[in-house]
Design an enzyme around this catalytic site. Structure first.
Site: not given
Length: 379
Positions: A243, A362-364
């Site tokens: 992140r 993306f990445e949560g």
């Protein structure tokens, strides 16, 4: 595109200068061609690896750069200022190296890390599935024990460098529940592994994103990283770092959009003066600049906590949330500064706007980041 950075020492300054030179020579001159044609920049990642830019935050004993995250992330930002897709793929490669570096056995590290960190092997991260994106515990791809190792069956999705990477950090189910997921270092080519066509994405066209289908492919037992059932622990600990990588990518993209907007506003004249001298535009640019500076400070705060060995999970989510929302806003405002020209493909700002959107996902997703932050507040 020169950012006045506060760096910890002269070595870091030299590294940023080297990165800037490589980015101007190898990325800035090629990005428009490849993004428009949606073609992969063959040989580019080998160049980055040869320059030592693909293993920066890992130990020197394994061929890494031994750099703190505070410095590594600013390298990522420099790359993103020229080419977001390459910066994202570099961040993903770094993420894919994490399981072996942090959880691998000494034998696994000796065998694989030197080539991974030198960029002789390029990695992808294979966690998401068609029905399991943010809800990683819901994945169904199976890893069944067989005599020689594990049989992998199932589908994975949204793999950066899919079909091109030399290895994948693969997460598959070896048991029931959230503790039934394990991590594997999967080869990029295996009997029974096939990849879908590259996704027709809104942006980041030069680096493919694909699905993968595992049809009974066999992985040797020594491809298991960590213990069986440790997969989600590995995945989530890696994602905190990932992140931060995306926060740095978003900040670099926002800086590029700001630079383009300022340059245009200094040259474009309306009503007898430069448009930057009109308060409506000048104040918009001021807000954009304040946002970029704030995003940079936010990811650097989280990075410095990581480097100091302090908890940083909440700060990583804050950085990802702040930087990616900011990138979307700045890119949108950059298009506005350009007026009608900003809506055409003649100028890069329309691409920046398309590329910024995925960084909120993306990445949560940023909704997941808010969930993570709120849970920390509730403790």
């Amino acid at each position: 595109m020169t950012v006045n950075r506060l760096l910890p020492d002269q070595d870091a300054k030299d590294l940023i200068e080297l990165t800037s030179e490589i980015a101007d020579k190898e990325l800035a001159r090629r990005v428009d061609e490849h993004e428009r044609a949606e073609t992969y920049p063959e040989g580019l990642f080998a160049t980055l690896g040869a320059a030592g830019l693909l293993g920066l935050p890992y130990p020197e004993e394994f061929g890494g750069g031994g750099q703190p995250y505070e410095v590594y992330l600013q390298v990522i930002e420099e790359l993103a200022m020229r080419w977001a897709a390459v910066a994202v793929a570099t961040s993903v490669h770094t993420l894919a190296c994490f399981p072996v570096a942090a959880y691998g056995t000494p034998e696994q590290r000796d065998r694989w890390l030197p080539d991974m960190l030198a960029g002789r092997l390029i990695g992808g991260y294979s966690l998401s599935e068609p029905q399991a994106g943010s809800d990683a515990a819901a994945l169904t791809c199976k890893a069944e024990r067989v005599e020689t190792g594990y049989r992998i069956t199932g589908n994975k999705a949204w793999i950066t460098h899919g079909g091109i990477a030399d290895f994948y950090a693969l997460f598959a189910r070896t048991g029931e529940g959230s503790r039934g997921i394990s991590c594997f270092l999967a080869p990029g080519a295996a009997d029974g592994l096939t990849f879908g066509r590259p996704e027709g994405k809104m942006g980041l066209h030069a680096v493919p994103t694909t699905s993968a289908h595992w049809d009974g492919a066999i992985l040797d037992a020594d491809r298991l990283v960590g213990e069986e059932g440790q997969g989600l622990q590995i995945a989530f600990s890696a994602l905190d770092s990932g992140r931060l990588g995306i926060a740095a990518c978003a900040t670099g993209l926002a800086q590029a959009a700001l630079d383009e907007a300022v340059s245009y506003a200094r040259e474009r004249h309306t009503f007898g003066k430069k448009i930057i001298d009109h308060e409506g535009v000048g104040f918009m640019l001021a807000d954009m600049a304040a946002g970029v500076d704030s995003a940079r400070a936010t990811y650097l705060d989280a990075a410095r906590r990581r480097d100091a060995g302090l908890p940083y999970s909440r700060q990583a989510s804050v950085a990802k949330l702040v930087a990616t929302d900011l990138a979307m806003q700045v890119a949108t405002d950059a298009v506005q500064v350009f007026g009608g020209y900003g809506y055409t493909r003649e100028f890069r700002v329309e691409r920046y706007m398309r590329e910024a959107k995925i960084m909120q996902i993306f990445e949560g997703t940023n909704q997941i980041q808010r969930l993570v932050i709120s849970r920390h507040l509730a403790k």
